[in-house]
Write an enzyme that holds these catalytic residues in place. Structure first.
Site, PDB file in Angstrom:
ATOM      1  N   HIS A 107      -7.746   9.206   2.074  1.00  0.00           N
ATOM      2  CA  HIS A 107      -8.699   9.109   1.017  1.00  0.00           C
ATOM      3  C   HIS A 107     -10.334   9.748   1.228  1.00  0.00           C
ATOM      4  O   HIS A 107     -10.962   9.826   0.311  1.00  0.00           O
ATOM      5  CB  HIS A 107      -8.975   7.647   1.039  1.00  0.00           C
ATOM      6  CG  HIS A 107      -9.941   7.025   2.290  1.00  0.00           C
ATOM      7  ND1 HIS A 107      -9.563   6.907   3.380  1.00  0.00           N
ATOM      8  CD2 HIS A 107     -11.234   6.830   2.231  1.00  0.00           C
ATOM      9  CE1 HIS A 107     -10.449   6.495   4.021  1.00  0.00           C
ATOM     10  NE2 HIS A 107     -11.513   6.386   3.283  1.00  0.00           N
TER      11      HIS A 107
HETATM   12  N1  UDP Z   1      -7.008  -0.998   4.665  1.00  0.00           N
HETATM   13  C1  UDP Z   1      -6.122  -1.879   4.102  1.00  0.00           C
HETATM   14  N2  UDP Z   1      -5.074  -1.594   3.323  1.00  0.00           N
HETATM   15  C2  UDP Z   1      -4.955  -0.241   2.959  1.00  0.00           C
HETATM   16  C3  UDP Z   1      -5.694   0.644   3.727  1.00  0.00           C
HETATM   17  C4  UDP Z   1      -6.395   0.307   4.546  1.00  0.00           C
HETATM   18  O1  UDP Z   1      -6.445  -2.962   4.587  1.00  0.00           O
HETATM   19  O2  UDP Z   1      -4.062  -0.056   2.133  1.00  0.00           O
HETATM   20  C5  UDP Z   1      -7.969  -1.289   5.662  1.00  0.00           C
HETATM   21  C6  UDP Z   1      -7.689  -0.842   7.044  1.00  0.00           C
HETATM   22  O3  UDP Z   1      -6.785  -1.571   7.833  1.00  0.00           O
HETATM   23  C7  UDP Z   1      -9.333  -0.846   7.708  1.00  0.00           C
HETATM   24  C8  UDP Z   1     -10.203  -0.663   6.402  1.00  0.00           C
HETATM   25  O4  UDP Z   1      -9.142  -0.802   5.240  1.00  0.00           O
HETATM   26  O5  UDP Z   1      -9.660  -2.061   8.146  1.00  0.00           O
HETATM   27  C9  UDP Z   1     -10.649   0.877   6.403  1.00  0.00           C
HETATM   28  O6  UDP Z   1     -10.788   1.278   5.170  1.00  0.00           O
HETATM   29  P1  UDP Z   1     -10.873   2.876   4.712  1.00  0.00           P
HETATM   30  O7  UDP Z   1      -9.813   3.654   5.454  1.00  0.00           O
HETATM   31  O8  UDP Z   1     -10.773   2.799   3.246  1.00  0.00           O
HETATM   32  O9  UDP Z   1     -12.266   3.412   5.052  1.00  0.00           O
HETATM   33  P2  UDP Z   1     -13.169   4.228   6.345  1.00  0.00           P
HETATM   34  O10 UDP Z   1     -12.723   3.507   7.566  1.00  0.00           O
HETATM   35  O11 UDP Z   1     -12.558   5.349   6.501  1.00  0.00           O
HETATM   36  O12 UDP Z   1     -14.217   4.172   5.946  1.00  0.00           O
END
Ligand code: UDP
Length: 356
Positions: free
Chosen positions: A206
């Site tokens: 993403h």
């Molecule tokens: N996550 C979730 N469902 C999904 C994808 C991600 O619950 O389908 C959770 C993941 O386990 C983590 C959080 O969302 O706790 C991370 O979010 P994301 O990857 O969107 O953001 P980033 O960490 O890259 O800022």
């Protein structure tokens, strides 16, 4: 400090806020939540509030679907309005999104102390909107709660020792969440049996630097398709990526599912063979659940995972991705090293906030 306002708006912030909100209740700190609306689909927002019992937001700004500048500007105005009315003792922000920066900026302009959870992280890539948000937020925060030693060192290298701020290494609140909710996920989630999964690789995509670059996105799809020929690849797909794949008319061979709630995500992490991701949080969660991770970026803020051999940075080159997959497929590691505080990060953070 006994009365704070928390600004959250994106999926990773819901996960981070869950543990600290619980801690505030335990230690008698009054917290009110502003939800900026950055993520709004029920499977990107409501499900986290329900499963993780995050207090209902006192305010919903409903700001989304606009450019970075418009989003940050509108949030700034909305948050300022609430701060002027409610006059909290402090404003708490998490991570590196537009909601983080808007919350911190609204507060500092009103001389309200800012607390930044996940301070000091750096990718050293200024093309990332997240890097801009985190650097600016750190600079205007009063309490900088750092998840790792590297994060503390980053701030020191940038001269933060000379500022009248407090820098505390508290650990990673995401590990608190992973440990706390693992049992509940085991009881509640049915995703493994529902999807009939046995041997599979879990992937998420993403990051804007990947989704908004059609060459990179096609490389990632091609790399994951190659892995999928050997082991099933399951991707809970972020709405942004789904829209772009549709626009590009790309139809990957691997298994795409809608974004899942946190409990289902925990079960996917627990049962997968390894993780492929461009997420920040998911790189660490792979480690929390004892899985190797291949990172689809050119750099990571979570360098300790790479240094310990749990994570490999491959960018988007399909051949490098396949090499890393083969490398990790035959590798056994011990994942019990304490890199992130072993589940006490929220407790340390709440104690520091209480002392302010
Ligand atoms: N996550 C979730 N469902 C999904 C994808 C991600 O619950 O389908 C959770 C993941 O386990 C983590 C959080 O969302 O706790 C991370 O979010 P994301 O990857 O969107 O953001 P980033 O960490 O890259 O800022």
């Amino acid at each position: 400090m006994r009365n704070i306002l928390t600004v959250i708006g994106a999926r990773p912030q819901f996960v981070k806020a869950a543990t600290l909100s619980r801690q505030f209740t335990l230690c008698g700190i009054k917290e009110q939540i502003i939800h900026t609306g950055q993520h709004f689909d029920s499977n990107m927002s409501d499900v986290f509030f329900e499963e993780m019992a995050i207090p209902k937001p006192a305010y919903h700004l409903d700001i989304n679907g606009v450019t970075h500048g418009a989003m940050t500007g509108r949030m700034l105005e909305g948050i300022e309005h609430i701060l002027l009315k409610d006059k909290p003792e402090g404003v708490l922000v998490y991570g590196d999104t537009n909601s983080t920066l808007a919350g911190a900026l609204a507060a500092v302009k009103l001389n309200i102390p800012v607390i930044h959870v996940e301070a000091g992280l750096r990718s050293f890539n200024m093309a990332m909107p997240e890097e801009i948000n985190r650097i600016l937020t750190d600079r205007i925060s009063n309490l900088l709660l750092c998840p790792t030693d590297t994060a503390v060192q980053n701030l020191k290298r940038e001269g933060f020792d000379a500022y009248p701020v407090q820098i505390v290494k508290n650990g990673d609140v995401m590990q608190d969440a992973a440990l706390y909710y693992a049992q509940k996920a085991q009881e509640k989630s049915r995703i493994i049996s529902q999807l009939g999964l046995t041997d599979f690789v879990l992937a998420t995509i993403h990051r804007q630097e990947n989704t908004d670059d059609s060459v990179k996105l096609q490389e990632i799809i091609s790399g994951l398709n190659k892995i999928n020929k050997e082991v099933q690849v399951v991707v809970p797909l972020h709405p942004r990526t789904r829209n772009i794949l549709q626009q590009m008319n790309l139809q990957p061979a691997f298994t795409i599912i809608d974004p899942v709630g946190y409990f289902d995500m925990i079960m996917l992490l627990k049962h997968c063979k390894l993780v492929v991701t461009d997420s920040g949080g998911v790189q660490k969660e792979a480690f929390f659940f004892g899985k190797h991770c291949i990172t689809l970026r050119e750099q990571t803020e979570w360098v300790e995972l790479v240094q310990h051999g749990y994570n490999r940075i491959v960018g988007t080159n399909p051949n490098l991705l396949l090499d890393a997959f083969q490398f990790f497929s035959n590798r056994q590691s011990v994942f019990s090293v304490d890199l992130y505080g072993n589940g006490r990060a929220a407790e340390v953070a709440a104690k520091e906030i209480g002392k302010m």
